[in-house]
Design a protein around this motif. Sequence first.
Motif, short mmCIF file in Angstrom:
data_model
loop_
_atom_site.label_atom_id
_atom_site.label_comp_id
_atom_site.label_asym_id
_atom_site.label_seq_id
_atom_site.Cartn_x
_atom_site.Cartn_y
_atom_site.Cartn_z
N UNK A 135 1.02 -1.22 0.00
CA UNK A 135 0.08 -0.05 0.04
C UNK A 135 0.90 1.20 -0.10
N UNK A 136 2.01 1.34 0.71
CA UNK A 136 2.93 2.49 0.95
C UNK A 136 3.43 2.61 -0.49
N UNK A 137 3.82 1.51 -1.20
CA UNK A 137 4.88 1.67 -2.40
C UNK A 137 3.93 1.96 -3.72
N UNK A 138 2.76 1.37 -3.61
CA UNK A 138 2.02 1.63 -4.91
C UNK A 138 1.22 2.83 -4.73
N UNK A 139 0.82 3.54 -6.10
CA UNK A 139 0.13 4.74 -6.21
C UNK A 139 -1.51 4.39 -5.96
N UNK A 140 -1.87 3.03 -6.45
CA UNK A 140 -3.22 3.08 -6.25
C UNK A 140 -3.24 1.35 -5.83
N UNK A 141 -3.62 1.19 -4.55
CA UNK A 141 -3.72 -0.40 -3.91
C UNK A 141 -5.15 -0.76 -4.23
N UNK A 142 -5.43 -1.63 -5.29
CA UNK A 142 -6.77 -1.86 -5.78
C UNK A 142 -7.55 -2.88 -4.74
N UNK A 143 -6.52 -4.10 -4.43
CA UNK A 143 -7.17 -4.77 -3.34
C UNK A 143 -6.19 -6.20 -3.22
N UNK A 199 -1.61 -18.48 0.81
CA UNK A 199 -1.30 -17.67 -0.70
C UNK A 199 -2.32 -16.53 -0.61
N UNK A 200 -1.50 -15.33 -0.90
CA UNK A 200 -2.29 -14.05 -0.80
C UNK A 200 -1.98 -13.20 -2.22
N UNK A 201 -3.22 -12.85 -2.64
CA UNK A 201 -3.03 -12.33 -4.19
C UNK A 201 -3.06 -10.76 -3.73
N UNK A 202 -2.41 -10.09 -4.54
CA UNK A 202 -2.54 -8.35 -4.35
C UNK A 202 -2.51 -8.06 -5.85
N UNK A 203 -3.34 -6.88 -6.03
CA UNK A 203 -3.37 -5.87 -7.27
C UNK A 203 -3.06 -4.38 -6.98
N UNK A 204 -2.39 -3.88 -7.76
CA UNK A 204 -2.09 -2.48 -7.30
C UNK A 204 -1.50 -2.14 -8.68
N UNK A 205 -1.71 -0.74 -8.62
CA UNK A 205 -0.95 0.01 -9.80
C UNK A 205 0.09 0.99 -9.24
N UNK A 206 1.34 0.88 -9.81
CA UNK A 206 2.38 1.46 -9.35
C UNK A 206 3.64 1.90 -10.25
N UNK A 207 4.29 2.58 -10.00
CA UNK A 207 5.48 2.99 -10.95
C UNK A 207 6.47 2.02 -11.38
N UNK A 208 7.07 2.04 -12.30
CA UNK A 208 7.94 0.77 -12.78
C UNK A 208 9.29 0.38 -12.07
N UNK A 209 9.35 1.23 -11.04
CA UNK A 209 10.72 0.83 -10.28
C UNK A 209 10.06 0.25 -8.76
N UNK A 210 8.66 -0.06 -8.72
CA UNK A 210 8.36 -0.62 -7.46
C UNK A 210 8.46 -2.09 -7.38
N UNK A 211 8.33 -2.90 -8.56
CA UNK A 211 8.26 -4.04 -8.53
C UNK A 211 9.79 -4.52 -7.80
N UNK A 212 10.76 -3.94 -8.27
CA UNK A 212 12.21 -4.43 -7.88
C UNK A 212 12.27 -4.15 -6.16
N UNK A 213 11.64 -3.07 -6.09
CA UNK A 213 11.86 -2.60 -4.47
C UNK A 213 10.74 -3.72 -3.60
N UNK A 214 9.88 -4.03 -4.09
CA UNK A 214 9.12 -4.85 -3.29
C UNK A 214 9.90 -6.30 -3.56
#
Lengths: 186, 86
Positions: A34-42, A63-78
């Motif tokens: 939630x902190x990293x993403x610009x829009x946490x969808x669910x 198992x937990x599934x997340x869906x979010x919108x974020x900048x392209x640098x975020x996946x590497x950070x996560x």
Amino acid sequence: MAKEKLYEMVVIFDAQGDEADIRREIDLVSSLVEKRSSEFIGKADWGLRNFAYPIKKRTSGQYVYYLFRAGIEVPALLSSALKMDEKVLRYLIIRAKSNAKQYLEDIQNKAQPEAVQESVEEDKAIAESEKIEETSTAVEEAESATEVTETPSDDNVNEEGASAQEDSEEAGDAEGTADEEKDSND
Amino acid sequence: MASKRNQKKNKRKDHRRHKPCPFCTNPSLEIDYKNFDLLRRFVSERGKIVARRNSGVCAKHQRRLAKEIKRARFLALIPYVVYIYR
């Protein structure tokens, strides 16, 4: 702001230990996303599932599934954050398809009303089996029969982690017979 | 006479025709690692990805199928190998 994209992430948590611990861990990762993403969808909890093969000597995981919108640098950070986490057995971060939101809504709607859920599943199963019957040719009749028996399990497995293994065994058997038939046809 | 022969030829051609791709004929079937029960139908008894000459899947969908099967395997939703003891 840099480019933003829709991402989906599946995290497998170590299910050993207290349930409270696992919950806390899931919340921790959720807050990170939630902190990293610009829009946490669910997010959607797929529940405790048995693995198809052992991971770090564990036979099951949460198992937990997340869906979010974020900048392209975020996946590497996560990714670097999740790698450090010992409670995370495995994770997968990929670009989500456009229908991922629909999937999340469906799964959340299913999780809430139990009575409604059953009827919806039945309808779905019937609808799918009908579609399959339409498309299958006479030669594939036997094959489609196995398909029809399999399709209802599609819906169940997503939530019912416990029954997953039984389903997988059944599916495996059906798969086997279908294969043999294919061979004989050839 | 010639037309009859042609008919015969065509018939034989039809007979050899490729199976229709299940994903092209039924667009509601979604190739996705989350939909792993569907993927299981395109994996052999031993867990191998079924060749498209056997399953009848078209090239486009076989590429997607292979990718999603590999994702599902990574998440331990479907096995990499199934050992069969006789």
